[in-house]
Design an enzyme around this catalytic site. Structure first.
Site, mmCIF file in Angstrom:
data_model
loop_
_atom_site.group_PDB
_atom_site.id
_atom_site.type_symbol
_atom_site.label_atom_id
_atom_site.label_comp_id
_atom_site.label_asym_id
_atom_site.label_seq_id
_atom_site.Cartn_x
_atom_site.Cartn_y
_atom_site.Cartn_z
ATOM 1 N N GLY A 71 0.805 -1.214 0.000
ATOM 2 C CA GLY A 71 0.000 0.000 0.000
ATOM 3 C C GLY A 71 0.843 1.271 0.000
ATOM 4 O O GLY A 71 0.518 2.241 -0.692
ATOM 5 N N THR A 237 12.127 -7.385 -11.121
ATOM 6 C CA THR A 237 11.531 -8.717 -11.271
ATOM 7 C C THR A 237 10.343 -8.858 -10.321
ATOM 8 O O THR A 237 10.430 -8.498 -9.149
ATOM 9 C CB THR A 237 12.591 -9.803 -10.979
ATOM 10 O OG1 THR A 237 13.669 -9.584 -11.884
ATOM 11 C CG2 THR A 237 12.039 -11.204 -11.168
ATOM 12 N N CYS A 325 1.192 2.105 12.827
ATOM 13 C CA CYS A 325 2.402 2.852 12.485
ATOM 14 C C CYS A 325 2.736 3.859 13.576
ATOM 15 O O CYS A 325 3.819 4.382 13.642
ATOM 16 C CB CYS A 325 2.213 3.579 11.159
ATOM 17 S SG CYS A 325 1.441 2.554 9.932
HETATM 18 N N1 PLP Z 1 -2.884 3.001 3.785
HETATM 19 C C1 PLP Z 1 -3.625 2.583 4.811
HETATM 20 C C2 PLP Z 1 -5.006 3.156 5.001
HETATM 21 C C3 PLP Z 1 -3.140 1.621 5.697
HETATM 22 O O1 PLP Z 1 -3.890 1.215 6.725
HETATM 23 C C4 PLP Z 1 -1.833 1.101 5.481
HETATM 24 C C5 PLP Z 1 -1.260 0.137 6.437
HETATM 25 O O2 PLP Z 1 -1.662 0.014 7.558
HETATM 26 C C6 PLP Z 1 -1.100 1.547 4.378
HETATM 27 C C7 PLP Z 1 -1.657 2.501 3.551
HETATM 28 C C8 PLP Z 1 0.253 0.999 4.077
HETATM 29 O O3 PLP Z 1 0.143 -0.279 3.502
HETATM 30 P P1 PLP Z 1 1.378 -1.292 3.493
HETATM 31 O O4 PLP Z 1 1.525 -1.793 4.892
HETATM 32 O O5 PLP Z 1 1.000 -2.366 2.543
HETATM 33 O O6 PLP Z 1 2.565 -0.531 3.012
#
Ligand code: PLP
Length: 403
Positions: A71, A237, A325
């Site tokens: 993400g 890749t 996070c």
């Molecule tokens: N966006 C949202 C709304 C998320 O909740 C998260 C992860 O918690 C991310 C982006 C980031 O995704 P990734 O952990 O796959 O990098």
């Protein structure tokens, strides 16, 4: 009783069927999909089949799907590639105050390099208002990026309305659907979405793989230089086992979405009702209706959520105080600030995110443990003691008046 995992917004366990689907691609089918020989071409076919499957799941075309490392990468790519569209350096982006840091921090960086960014406020339940969006659109607005559903409070945005306005004005609309994909229906045509980010580990796929959907015709700049993978736009890749796993996970998520929605909504509402009824001085954060089926976000007055999380952990309950996070930071998150949680509640936020493997028995245990631990923490809180004393003197005053 074994541990209770209630942090599915942080990540989910990979389904055994997904692991089984991935396994052959580590050893037996290890080939590089870009090579010319037959076994490689078989692997290529398999990953292209996943591309088709993802596209059909969100109502897109296969050539509109780009595999990414998750993400964060998809979000960064969408913003940086579209912000300066039409060579308009110094373009304007509209986003919200409650985006994930993958969007928020990228916007800050774009601001430093000359772009203007408008952060739309949200209401007390975490939704943007369409009128605010309309007011903020400028002649040089190059991108609107509003998340589908919030990772902390679960609030779902009026995505189709945003898409309608963006399309009328020919402004690309990106949505971070990392929390929504696999949980609630997405249709990029109906909702008029031009770019969409998703991540496999949120829907029982592996970590480190995701995708970005980009509507055909949009001038997407490349993210990584190198080989010609992903139509030359995202070199490197391919993560073949990851992509195969993501495909399998999405296939299963699509099949079970409705049953999960019903089950998780029931558990969510059960938890919210019992917690707010049985634990005094508690509030619910987020929206009552426009809410992910699996999200519970509550705040307890006179409780520090870091301490509560530790006590829950000792009881083998995995939960979160806000965004994963943000863990380790004691400050209330930007989302909690943005929805203007009253200051007495700000430090006592608890997020419980349900998954398909959770049971009603677990919900009951969580409520029992929460009641005990919140009471325990309050007993040690000088603010709570002061509050009780004040309440007592108010009551005494009333009684004296009545006499
Ligand atoms: N966006 C949202 C709304 C998320 O909740 C998260 C992860 O918690 C991310 C982006 C980031 O995704 P990734 O952990 O796959 O990098």
């Amino acid at each position: 009783m074994a541990g209770i995992y209630l942090d599915h917004a942080a990540t989910t366990s990979v389904l055994p069927e997904v692991v089984d689907a991935m396994k052959p691609y580590f050893v037996k089918e290890f080939y590089n999909p870009s090579s010319v020989y037959q076994p490689s071409q078989e692997v290529r076919k398999r990953i292209e089949a996943v591309r088709e499957q993802i596209a059909s799941f969100i109502g897109a075309q296969p050539e509109e799907i780009y595999f990414t490392s998750g993400g964060t990468e998809a979000d960064n790519w969408a913003l940086t590639a579209l912000a300066g569209r039409k060579g308009r350096r110094g373009g304007h982006i509209i986003t919200s105050t409650i985006e994930h840091h993958a969007i928020g921090h990228t916007c800050k960086r774009l601001q430093q390099s000359g772009y203007a960014v408008t952060y739309l406020p949200v209401d007390g339940r975490g939704r943007i208002h369409i009128e605010d969006l309309k007011r903020q659109i400028r002649r040089n607005t190059t991108l609107i990026s509003i998340m589908f559903a919030n990772n902390e409070i679960g609030t779902v945005q009026p995505v189709a309305e945003i898409g309608e306005i963006a399309h009328k004005l020919h402004i690309p609309f990106h949505t971070d659907a990392v929390q929504a994909c696999g949980q609630i229906p997405i249709d990029v045509e109906r909702q008029q979405i031009d770019l969409l980010s998703a991540s496999a580990h949120k829907f029982r796929g592996p970590k480190g793989v995701g995708f970005l959907y980009v509507r055909k015709g949009l001038p997407l700049q490349n993210l990584l230089e190198g080989g010609g993978q992903e139509r030359g736009l995202r070199a490197g890749t391919e993560n073949v086992p990851g992509i195969i796993g993501m495909g399998k996970a999405l296939e299963l998520a699509a099949k079970t979405m409705e049953t999960r929605r019903v089950k998780e909504t029931r558990m969510r509402d059960y938890l919210i009702t019992r917690i707010t009824k049985e634990i005094p001085y508690t509030r619910v954060n987020g929206h009552q209706w426009f809410r992910l089926p699996n999200n519970v976000n509550v705040a307890f007055r006179f409780v520090n959520s870091e301490s509560l999380l530790i006590l829950l952990d000792m009881e083998q309950i995995c939960a979160s105080g806000g965004s994963a996070c943000n863990s380790g930071s004691a400050a209330p998150s930007h989302v909690i600030e943005a929805i203007r949680v009253p200051k007495e509640y700000k430090n006592g936020v608890l997020r419980l995110t349900i998954g398909e493997e959770n049971t009603m028995e677990e919900m009951n245990r969580v409520v029992t443990v929460l009641k005990a631990k919140v009471a325990e923490l309050r007993k040690e809180s000088p603010e709570y003691e002061d509050f009780l004393n004040q309440e007592q003197s108010k009551e005494n005053g009333l009684e004296e008046k009545q006499e």
